[in-house]
Design an enzyme around this catalytic site. Structure first.
Site, mmCIF file in Angstrom:
data_model
loop_
_atom_site.group_PDB
_atom_site.id
_atom_site.type_symbol
_atom_site.label_atom_id
_atom_site.label_comp_id
_atom_site.label_asym_id
_atom_site.label_seq_id
_atom_site.Cartn_x
_atom_site.Cartn_y
_atom_site.Cartn_z
ATOM 1 N N GLY A 1 80.703 -46.391 -47.295
ATOM 2 C CA GLY A 1 81.123 -44.913 -47.611
ATOM 3 C C GLY A 1 80.178 -43.978 -46.916
ATOM 4 O O GLY A 1 80.275 -42.687 -47.213
ATOM 5 N N GLY B 1 83.284 -53.512 -41.604
ATOM 6 C CA GLY B 1 84.375 -53.345 -42.326
ATOM 7 C C GLY B 1 85.399 -52.905 -41.025
ATOM 8 O O GLY B 1 85.329 -51.827 -40.445
ATOM 9 N N HIS B 2 86.238 -53.911 -41.039
ATOM 10 C CA HIS B 2 87.388 -53.596 -40.011
ATOM 11 C C HIS B 2 88.682 -53.037 -40.670
ATOM 12 O O HIS B 2 89.428 -53.728 -41.645
ATOM 13 C CB HIS B 2 87.728 -55.110 -39.412
ATOM 14 C CG HIS B 2 86.471 -55.681 -38.511
ATOM 15 N ND1 HIS B 2 86.638 -56.644 -37.754
ATOM 16 C CD2 HIS B 2 85.411 -55.070 -38.387
ATOM 17 C CE1 HIS B 2 85.445 -56.984 -37.048
ATOM 18 N NE2 HIS B 2 84.850 -56.034 -37.661
ATOM 19 N N THR B 3 89.130 -51.855 -40.395
ATOM 20 C CA THR B 3 90.041 -51.127 -40.870
ATOM 21 C C THR B 3 91.387 -51.290 -40.031
ATOM 22 O O THR B 3 91.377 -51.070 -38.776
ATOM 23 C CB THR B 3 89.787 -49.497 -40.905
ATOM 24 O OG1 THR B 3 88.255 -49.359 -41.711
ATOM 25 C CG2 THR B 3 90.726 -48.766 -41.830
ATOM 26 N N GLN C 1 80.116 -55.480 -36.176
ATOM 27 C CA GLN C 1 79.319 -54.421 -35.833
ATOM 28 C C GLN C 1 79.350 -54.120 -34.288
ATOM 29 O O GLN C 1 80.558 -53.988 -33.666
ATOM 30 C CB GLN C 1 77.768 -55.042 -35.915
ATOM 31 C CG GLN C 1 77.403 -55.385 -37.467
ATOM 32 C CD GLN C 1 77.883 -56.409 -38.166
ATOM 33 O OE1 GLN C 1 77.873 -57.577 -37.411
ATOM 34 N NE2 GLN C 1 78.511 -56.162 -39.324
ATOM 35 N N ASP D 1 81.702 -49.695 -35.869
ATOM 36 C CA ASP D 1 82.761 -48.688 -36.216
ATOM 37 C C ASP D 1 83.721 -48.410 -35.076
ATOM 38 O O ASP D 1 84.128 -47.295 -35.262
ATOM 39 C CB ASP D 1 82.001 -47.902 -36.931
ATOM 40 C CG ASP D 1 81.205 -48.167 -38.184
ATOM 41 O OD1 ASP D 1 81.742 -49.074 -38.904
ATOM 42 O OD2 ASP D 1 80.002 -47.608 -38.010
ATOM 43 N N LYS E 1 87.691 -51.901 -34.135
ATOM 44 C CA LYS E 1 88.011 -53.441 -33.743
ATOM 45 C C LYS E 1 89.143 -53.934 -34.603
ATOM 46 O O LYS E 1 90.000 -54.653 -34.064
ATOM 47 C CB LYS E 1 86.809 -54.339 -33.734
ATOM 48 C CG LYS E 1 85.645 -53.864 -33.105
ATOM 49 C CD LYS E 1 84.357 -54.820 -32.887
ATOM 50 C CE LYS E 1 83.488 -54.382 -34.079
ATOM 51 N NZ LYS E 1 83.051 -53.178 -34.492
#
Length: 422
Positions: free
Chosen positions: A301, A41-43, A223, A14, A17
């Site tokens: 979430g 989860g790449h935002t 990760q 988190d 990246k």
């Protein structure tokens, strides 16, 4: 022959990246994911829109970038299809720019069910899995009974699927997991048919041919290094090698072809799920950090655990990854703190002071030793490298000196424009 640059997280994931891959992508001809799966989860955020990618490489929004899902990735066809459907409204040419290794292992519906069963059976000792079937899929891969993307092209795929599913059913029989198999199986095979419409390739050949032709390649990790199956806070880790070496095995690239290693870290620390976290703040400061950083998992979430930056663990990650450049994320989040703390060493239960990560990090009582620094306590909105607050410059220089690696990028917000190159 050109080199493969590697971008990976140095903490517990988190770190941001996705944003950095998006920022760097214009420099690269190819972006390739080398491990993990939909537990990532790449935002990315630009033009006022927030995008979250789980399996698709973060270079997909750059039309001239070739995106490869490598052999080290575990791929869920159902989630993959959902990701592609969400991207359709942006008129991206995903069928032209996305390539998938035939050697990537498939996540079956039963893998997700097994993940739930195993996690439930652990009770209070649960890992904090994303329940996406990652661990059970890697178990089957290592157990030499997994199914791979290339298998969907064979006439005997349904037979192989049924055989492995039957093995899983026998295990699930001992666990109380409810499911509608007919529905899950139908979704899976619809998604497999959809997957066949993409470029399914021998990615190790393609990548090495690209390198031979002089193409620039960026390997994208998922990760973080402290979740590595070998070097992380075991057993509270992920199921793959998240370190630089994982880019070699996860893409089929020789170690001599590794170039720059970009290590991404937050200006503080976060962790999702269970496991040791020496600098965790279980107080109002931790709540404020979570609120300011919007620290909620992009895959699950779940609220992230928050704490001050941890230099012993960062030094450890830098060492095992061979980091050549550091990229600091979310400096803006610390703007609300008049005083900032930096963990410089650990004190162990026997009184030993060390800046090394001990073997036993789960049961060992680790007390962080902090250095306090004056915070910048002003908004970073609109700042450039020429007018950074002096306290932030002092923080950056302190970290560079302690970590012995230059910080070449500082992120001051989620948008791709809120990025300072130093």
């Amino acid at each position: 022959m050109s080199k493969v640059d590697v971008l990976l997280g140095l903490q517990w994931g988190d770190e941001g990246k996705g944003k950095i891959v998006d920022v760097l992508a214009p420099k690269y001809d190819v972006v390739a994911r080398f491990q993990g799966g939909p537990n990532a989860g790449h935002t990315l955020e630009f033009d006022g829109i927030k995008h979250v990618l789980h399996q698709i490489p973060s270079g997909i929004f750059r039309e001239k970038t070739k995106n490869i899902i490598g052999n080290g990735v575990v791929l869920d066809p159902v989630i993959f299809r959902g990701e592609i459907e969400k991207l359709k409204k942006y008129n991206l040419n995903v069928y032209a720019n996305l390539f998938i290794s035939k050697k990537a292992t498939l996540i079956l519906p039963t893998h997700r069910l097994l993940d739930q069963a195993y996690e439930k059976a652990k009770g209070d000792d649960k890992i904090g899995s994303t329940l996406k079937g990652i661990g059970p899929t890697y178990q089957d891969k290592i157990g030499r009974q997994g199914l791979r993307v290339g298998d969907i092209l064979s006439d005997g795929f349904k037979e192989k699927f049924n055989h492995l599913s039957q093995i899983h059913f026998k295990i699930l029989k001992d666990h109380d997991v409810a499911y509608n198999w007919n529905e899950l199986e139908a979704q899976f095979f619809d998604a497999v048919s959809f997957l066949k419409g993409f470029h399914l390739i021998e990615s190790e050949y393609v990548l090495n041919q690209e390198l031979k032709a002089g193409a620039s390649v960026l390997a994208e990790g998922a990760q973080g290094a402290l979740l590595d199956i070998d070097f992380g806070s075991y057993p509270f880790v992920t199921s793959s090698n998240t370190v630089t070496a994982g880019a070699c095995t996860g893409l089929g690239v020789a170690p001599c072809h590794i170039g720059e290693v970009y290590g991404i870290f937050k200006a503080y620390s976060t962790r999702v799920g269970s496991g040791p976290f020496p600098t965790e703040l279980i107080d109002d400061q931790g709540d404020l950090m979570r609120k300011e950083g919007n620290e909620f998992g992009s895959t699950t979430g779940r609220p992230r655990r928050c704490g001050w930056i941890d230099l012993p663990s960062l030094k450890y990650s830098i060492m095992i990854n061979g980091v050549t450049q550091l990229l600091m994320m979310k400096a803006d989040v610390l703007s609300v703190f008049p005083t900032i703390k930096v963990c410089t060493e650990y004190q162990l239960k026997n009184g030993t002071i060390t800046d090394m990560v001990p073997y036993e990090v789960v049961k060992e009582k680790i007390t962080p030793i902090y250095k306090e620094m004056k915070g910048w306590n002003v908004s970073l909105k609109g700042v450039s490298k020429d007018n950074l607050p002096p306290e932030l410059n002092q923080y950056i220089k302190f970290l560079e000196t302690a970590l012995c690696v230059p910080i070449t990028l500082v992120s001051t917000g989620p948008d791709r424009t809120q990025t300072i190159l130093r």
